[in-house]
Write a protein that holds these residues in place. Sequence first.
Motif, PDB file in Angstrom:
ATOM      1  N   GLY A  99      99.561  56.723  71.042  1.00  0.00           N
ATOM      2  CA  GLY A  99      98.225  56.227  71.370  1.00  0.00           C
ATOM      3  C   GLY A  99      97.795  56.824  72.691  1.00  0.00           C
ATOM      4  N   ASP A 133      96.670  55.096  74.918  1.00  0.00           N
ATOM      5  CA  ASP A 133      97.167  54.100  75.879  1.00  0.00           C
ATOM      6  C   ASP A 133      98.421  54.610  76.601  1.00  0.00           C
ATOM      7  OD1 ASP A 133      95.296  52.165  75.376  1.00  0.00           O
ATOM      8  OD2 ASP A 133      96.562  50.970  74.062  1.00  0.00           O
ATOM      9  N   PHE A 175      87.243  50.244  80.433  1.00  0.00           N
ATOM     10  CA  PHE A 175      88.329  49.885  79.516  1.00  0.00           C
ATOM     11  C   PHE A 175      89.482  49.240  80.301  1.00  0.00           C
ATOM     12  CE2 PHE A 175      92.001  51.622  76.842  1.00  0.00           C
ATOM     13  CZ  PHE A 175      91.882  50.627  75.882  1.00  0.00           C
ATOM     14  N   ALA A 224      85.916  56.162  81.015  1.00  0.00           N
ATOM     15  CA  ALA A 224      85.779  56.234  79.554  1.00  0.00           C
ATOM     16  C   ALA A 224      84.365  56.724  79.271  1.00  0.00           C
ATOM     17  CB  ALA A 224      85.993  54.868  78.922  1.00  0.00           C
ATOM     18  N   ALA A 250      87.793  58.632  73.886  1.00  0.00           N
ATOM     19  CA  ALA A 250      88.270  58.003  72.643  1.00  0.00           C
ATOM     20  C   ALA A 250      87.189  57.950  71.559  1.00  0.00           C
ATOM     21  CB  ALA A 250      88.778  56.586  72.939  1.00  0.00           C
ATOM     22  N   THR A 263      91.989  60.193  70.976  1.00  0.00           N
ATOM     23  CA  THR A 263      92.797  59.320  70.120  1.00  0.00           C
ATOM     24  C   THR A 263      92.566  59.605  68.640  1.00  0.00           C
ATOM     25  OG1 THR A 263      93.325  57.021  69.612  1.00  0.00           O
ATOM     26  CG2 THR A 263      91.021  57.481  70.099  1.00  0.00           C
ATOM     27  N   LYS A 304      90.447  55.973  66.280  1.00  0.00           N
ATOM     28  CA  LYS A 304      89.067  55.569  66.017  1.00  0.00           C
ATOM     29  C   LYS A 304      88.519  56.341  64.825  1.00  0.00           C
ATOM     30  CE  LYS A 304      89.639  52.886  69.532  1.00  0.00           C
ATOM     31  NZ  LYS A 304      89.893  51.469  69.329  1.00  0.00           N
ATOM     32  N   ARG A 357      99.544  54.870  66.011  1.00  0.00           N
ATOM     33  CA  ARG A 357      99.611  55.066  67.460  1.00  0.00           C
ATOM     34  C   ARG A 357      99.743  56.541  67.804  1.00  0.00           C
ATOM     35  NH1 ARG A 357      97.131  52.935  68.847  1.00  0.00           N
ATOM     36  NH2 ARG A 357      97.761  52.556  70.966  1.00  0.00           N
ATOM     37  N   LEU A 358      98.626  57.215  67.873  1.00  0.00           N
ATOM     38  CA  LEU A 358      98.645  58.649  68.153  1.00  0.00           C
ATOM     39  C   LEU A 358      97.443  59.038  69.020  1.00  0.00           C
ATOM     40  CD1 LEU A 358     100.113  61.303  67.506  1.00  0.00           C
ATOM     41  CD2 LEU A 358      98.675  61.544  65.477  1.00  0.00           C
TER      42      LEU A 358
HETATM   43  C1  LIG Z   1      88.085  53.730  75.797  1.00  0.00           C
HETATM   44  C2  LIG Z   1      89.385  53.595  75.084  1.00  0.00           C
HETATM   45  N1  LIG Z   1      90.400  54.357  75.469  1.00  0.00           N
HETATM   46  C3  LIG Z   1      91.596  54.294  74.859  1.00  0.00           C
HETATM   47  C4  LIG Z   1      91.814  53.417  73.824  1.00  0.00           C
HETATM   48  C5  LIG Z   1      93.193  53.326  73.252  1.00  0.00           C
HETATM   49  O1  LIG Z   1      93.320  53.998  72.101  1.00  0.00           O
HETATM   50  P1  LIG Z   1      94.740  54.272  71.445  1.00  0.00           P
HETATM   51  O2  LIG Z   1      94.732  53.511  70.169  1.00  0.00           O
HETATM   52  O3  LIG Z   1      94.773  55.751  71.249  1.00  0.00           O
HETATM   53  O4  LIG Z   1      95.813  53.806  72.374  1.00  0.00           O
HETATM   54  C6  LIG Z   1      90.797  52.591  73.380  1.00  0.00           C
HETATM   55  C7  LIG Z   1      91.033  51.627  72.299  1.00  0.00           C
HETATM   56  O5  LIG Z   1      90.334  50.667  72.105  1.00  0.00           O
HETATM   57  C8  LIG Z   1      89.545  52.683  74.027  1.00  0.00           C
HETATM   58  O6  LIG Z   1      88.529  51.898  73.676  1.00  0.00           O
END
Ligand SMILES: Cc1ncc(COP(=O)(O)O)c(C=O)c1O
Length: 366
Positions: free
Chosen positions: A89, A91, A115, A158, A191, A219, A222, A230-231
């Motif tokens: 992810g 994340d 975020f 973001a 993202a 990511t 989405k 989780r990638l």
């Molecule tokens: C702005 C933003 N960044 C990152 C992420 C995290 O995404 P991932 O599922 O790749 O960890 C999200 C998920 O809601 C997001 O809204």
Amino acid sequence: MAKTGPAPQPGILEISPYVPGESSAPGGVTPIKLSSNETPLGPSPQAVAAYKALADELHRYPDGGAVVLRNAIAQRYGLDAERIVCGCGSDELINLLAHAYLGPGDEAISTEHGFLMYRIATLSSGGKPVAVPETAYRADVDAILARATAKTKIVFLANPNNPTGTYLSHGQVRRLREGLPSQTLLVLDAAYSEYVRRNDYEAGLELVATTDNTVMTRTFSKIYGLAALRLGWAYCPAAVADVLNRVRGPFNVTAPAIAAGVAALEDRAHVEAAVAHNDTWLPWISDEIGKLGLDVTPSVGNFVLIHFPKARDRDAAAADGFLKARGIILRRLAAYGLPGALRMTIGTEDDNHKVVAALGAFLGRS
Ligand SMILES: Cc1ncc(COP(=O)(O)O)c(C=O)c1O
């Protein structure tokens, strides 16, 4: 003797654990889950097939370098595969960047309604999170620049932002980069970039290509519909990619995720269908909810921020309870400093109609 237990590092206990969008409705109703910005189209069938094809290979470690995936991303976007780092992810990539570049006394800037993971990653790295005010729910370049100091090691932006759905133009992002100290890493979290339909938007590739202090994260959760796997990936200056490769786990991305990610990238028609769906329903939802008398912040993502009146029987908490009782789950946003708003992910045609009808009923319009 006084009992003492292991103490976590400073900052850790200041973290409020991330609360994901809810996924169940009361009374066993099958929920309409519009709380996590997932795609209503589901994953690409080709990605599902690639995932299933690995079912009998689960005893094998994945390729720790995720080479085929990095090559596929590089080819798709015209990038240098050596500068792509994949993560569990995006994340994970946000966390790794924080761990690698922040220490005690260092500051990381994010925006007022940015975020939540930026604050969490910063605190867990011993850094100090600095939230800079937004203007009309949008990041404010001048406010960020005014707050940046020699202590600012990272600026997390973001673009577009979750949960507000607003974005900064390429010119504004470039102005931000130019105004920040050179030792400050600018992390552009793109993202939702695939959904953006604005000529003045750029996800971050250009700045990563032309500066040595900007990273872009992306990511597969989405538009690619692979949130469960989780990638994510980051495009970095070579020196930052080197740092991330030192601190990441050796097998931080699973083999099924790598295979599904490659297949998802190849299924361009699936992504185009998701963009077309959003192009139809984002304006429809924004207009219809606006017609009910609620303010909707103009969004370029696959979700909208809906503002509710303050009156107790009409506020966001009451709306959330009313919708949930009908099996509709949106996202409460108190943790984002937006207790008066709910975030709604653009759903299927049927979901979207049901939300508008339910909000109308909530407001006594039908
Ligand atoms: C702005 C933003 N960044 C990152 C992420 C995290 O995404 P991932 O599922 O790749 O960890 C999200 C998920 O809601 C997001 O809204």
